[in-house]
Scaffold this active site. Structure first.
Site, PDB file in Angstrom:
ATOM      1  N   ASN A  11      -5.500  -5.449  31.551  1.00 18.71           N
ATOM      2  CA  ASN A  11      -6.116  -6.637  30.939  1.00 18.71           C
ATOM      3  C   ASN A  11      -5.444  -6.845  29.588  1.00 18.71           C
ATOM      4  O   ASN A  11      -5.744  -6.143  28.622  1.00 18.71           O
ATOM      5  CB  ASN A  11      -7.625  -6.420  30.768  1.00 18.71           C
ATOM      6  CG  ASN A  11      -8.269  -7.548  29.986  1.00 18.71           C
ATOM      7  OD1 ASN A  11      -7.677  -8.633  29.863  1.00 18.71           O
ATOM      8  ND2 ASN A  11      -9.454  -7.319  29.460  1.00 18.71           N
ATOM      9  N   TRP A  12      -4.574  -7.822  29.535  1.00 20.36           N
ATOM     10  CA  TRP A  12      -3.803  -8.042  28.303  1.00 20.36           C
ATOM     11  C   TRP A  12      -4.547  -8.854  27.255  1.00 20.36           C
ATOM     12  O   TRP A  12      -4.039  -9.061  26.157  1.00 20.36           O
ATOM     13  CB  TRP A  12      -2.466  -8.731  28.647  1.00 20.36           C
ATOM     14  CG  TRP A  12      -1.467  -7.815  29.252  1.00 20.36           C
ATOM     15  CD1 TRP A  12      -1.574  -6.460  29.429  1.00 20.36           C
ATOM     16  CD2 TRP A  12      -0.168  -8.169  29.748  1.00 20.36           C
ATOM     17  NE1 TRP A  12      -0.435  -5.961  30.004  1.00 20.36           N
ATOM     18  CE2 TRP A  12       0.436  -6.988  30.215  1.00 20.36           C
ATOM     19  CE3 TRP A  12       0.528  -9.381  29.856  1.00 20.36           C
ATOM     20  CZ2 TRP A  12       1.717  -6.984  30.778  1.00 20.36           C
ATOM     21  CZ3 TRP A  12       1.797  -9.373  30.416  1.00 20.36           C
ATOM     22  CH2 TRP A  12       2.389  -8.181  30.872  1.00 20.36           C
ATOM     23  N   LYS A  13      -5.703  -9.367  27.613  1.00 22.34           N
ATOM     24  CA  LYS A  13      -6.474 -10.190  26.664  1.00 22.34           C
ATOM     25  C   LYS A  13      -5.565 -11.300  26.106  1.00 22.34           C
ATOM     26  O   LYS A  13      -4.712 -11.797  26.833  1.00 22.34           O
ATOM     27  CB  LYS A  13      -7.078  -9.319  25.556  1.00 22.34           C
ATOM     28  CG  LYS A  13      -7.762  -8.074  26.124  1.00 22.34           C
ATOM     29  CD  LYS A  13      -8.596  -7.347  25.129  1.00 22.34           C
ATOM     30  CE  LYS A  13      -9.124  -6.064  25.754  1.00 22.34           C
ATOM     31  NZ  LYS A  13     -10.243  -5.488  25.034  1.00 22.34           N
ATOM     32  N   GLU A  99     -16.254  -9.223  26.389  1.00 22.07           N
ATOM     33  CA  GLU A  99     -15.845 -10.143  25.317  1.00 22.07           C
ATOM     34  C   GLU A  99     -16.254 -11.576  25.652  1.00 22.07           C
ATOM     35  O   GLU A  99     -16.648 -12.343  24.779  1.00 22.07           O
ATOM     36  CB  GLU A  99     -14.326 -10.021  25.082  1.00 22.07           C
ATOM     37  CG  GLU A  99     -13.992  -8.703  24.385  1.00 22.07           C
ATOM     38  CD  GLU A  99     -12.605  -8.179  24.650  1.00 22.07           C
ATOM     39  OE1 GLU A  99     -11.739  -8.920  25.136  1.00 22.07           O
ATOM     40  OE2 GLU A  99     -12.388  -6.983  24.366  1.00 22.07           O
ATOM     41  N   GLY A 235      -7.180  -2.008  28.718  1.00 21.27           N
ATOM     42  CA  GLY A 235      -6.840  -3.005  27.709  1.00 21.27           C
ATOM     43  C   GLY A 235      -5.659  -2.550  26.880  1.00 21.27           C
ATOM     44  O   GLY A 235      -4.505  -2.643  27.287  1.00 21.27           O
ATOM     45  N   GLY A 236      -5.944  -2.007  25.707  1.00 21.92           N
ATOM     46  CA  GLY A 236      -4.910  -1.679  24.726  1.00 21.92           C
ATOM     47  C   GLY A 236      -3.721  -0.912  25.282  1.00 21.92           C
ATOM     48  O   GLY A 236      -2.559  -1.276  25.025  1.00 21.92           O
TER      49      GLY A 236
HETATM   50  C1  PEP Z   1     -10.901  -3.966  28.339  1.00 18.10           C
HETATM   51  O1  PEP Z   1     -10.761  -4.860  27.528  1.00 18.10           O
HETATM   52  O2  PEP Z   1     -11.238  -4.244  29.496  1.00 18.10           O
HETATM   53  C2  PEP Z   1     -10.676  -2.595  27.919  1.00 18.10           C
HETATM   54  C3  PEP Z   1     -11.106  -1.624  28.674  1.00 18.10           C
HETATM   55  O3  PEP Z   1     -10.023  -2.412  26.714  1.00 18.10           O
HETATM   56  P1  PEP Z   1      -9.505  -1.002  26.101  1.00 18.10           P
HETATM   57  O4  PEP Z   1      -8.776  -0.266  27.185  1.00 18.10           O
HETATM   58  O5  PEP Z   1      -8.589  -1.406  24.985  1.00 18.10           O
HETATM   59  O6  PEP Z   1     -10.711  -0.254  25.646  1.00 18.10           O
END
Ligand code: PEP
Length: 257
Positions: A11-13, A99, A235-236
């Site tokens: 998930n690159w947001k 989010e 995510g990150g």
């Molecule tokens: C996400 O946004 O779905 C997520 C899990 O982010 P992160 O891995 O950065 O916690």
């Protein structure tokens, strides 16, 4: 063996332009070539879907969207319909991410409508649920998860359940570096599986349950070793080609770890 193929989704947001997405894939795809044990999908921003999809063509990596409208078409400025995503080759779409729930006011009823609209367009929904830190500390985790599952999956018929991915993302673990322990994550996943059984009967055994929240190359293996954790939403750590490839390969050939 439970028959559920693990699924790892990036998930690159709101990160990466279309050119940056292609650059990532140029470095990522060779690193995961030959990995068949897990399914992998990349969810770039809408603006990068077309070029990322073209770069992914012929690879085993799927394209995913980060959101979708619940509507088919119409006067909905700024929205993107599931059939538009299907045309670009999206196999999955994330809905109900925390989010979107927290920043854009999306609730379970809308998430349920989005999931139904995606299925109607032939796209598999990745439905996110998860409690906040306040809710966990108040002992309300399972009550919150039960309500989110019942509300967000209300429109998924049992015969389509196998297409569903349910992501457990404790809000306190997202982007915080504070990963749920494998035991805490498994406890929540087992609870979610039981709720799915109540909704879908035997088909609950086919639903893949992802964990999300600060997944990294160092912790993914222990999480995915849990009996009810069938993948990760990342995510990150998915923004870096090398790091996400290491996450994917942690289930793959031994020599690559
Ligand atoms: C996400 O946004 O779905 C997520 C899990 O982010 P992160 O891995 O950065 O916690």
């Amino acid at each position: 063996m439970n028959g559920r193929r693990p699924i790892l989704v990036a998930n690159w947001k709101m990160y990466k332009t279309a050119a940056e997405a292609v650059d990532f894939l140029d470095r990522f795809l060779p690193r995961v070539a030959g990995v068949a044990e897990v399914e992998v999908a990349i969810a770039p921003p809408f603006t990068a879907l077309d070029r990322a999809g073209r770069r992914l063509a012929g690879s085993a990596v799927a394209l995913a969207a980060q959101n979708a409208s619940a509507e088919t078409e119409g006067a909905f400025t700024g929205e993107v319909a599931p059939r538009m995503l299907a045309e670009l080759g999206c196999r999955y779409a994330i809905v109900g991410h925390s989010e979107r729930r927290a920043l854009f006011g999306e609730g379970d009823a809308l998430v349920a409508r989005k999931a139904a609209a995606l299925l109607a367009a032939g796209i598999r929904p990745i439905v996110c649920v998860g409690e906040t830190l306040e809710q966990r500390e108040a002992g309300r985790t399972f009550e919150v998860l039960a309500a989110q599952v019942a509300g967000s999956l209300a429109s998924v018929p049992p015969e389509r359940a196998a297409e569903l991915v349910l992501a457990y993302e404790p809000v306190w673990a997202i982007g915080t570096g504070r990963t749920a322990t494998p035991e805490i994550a498994q406890e929540a996943h087992r609870f979610l599986r039981e709720r799915l059984a109540g909704l879908f009967g035997a088909a609950a055994g086919q639903v893949r349950l992802q964990y999300g929240g600060s997944v990294k190359p160092e912790n993914v293996y222990a999480l995915l070793a849990q009996p009810d954790i069938d993948g990760a939403l990342v995510g990150g750590a998915s923004l870096d080609a090398e790091a996400f490839a290491r996450i994917v390969r942690s289930r793959g050939p031994e020599e690559a770890r």
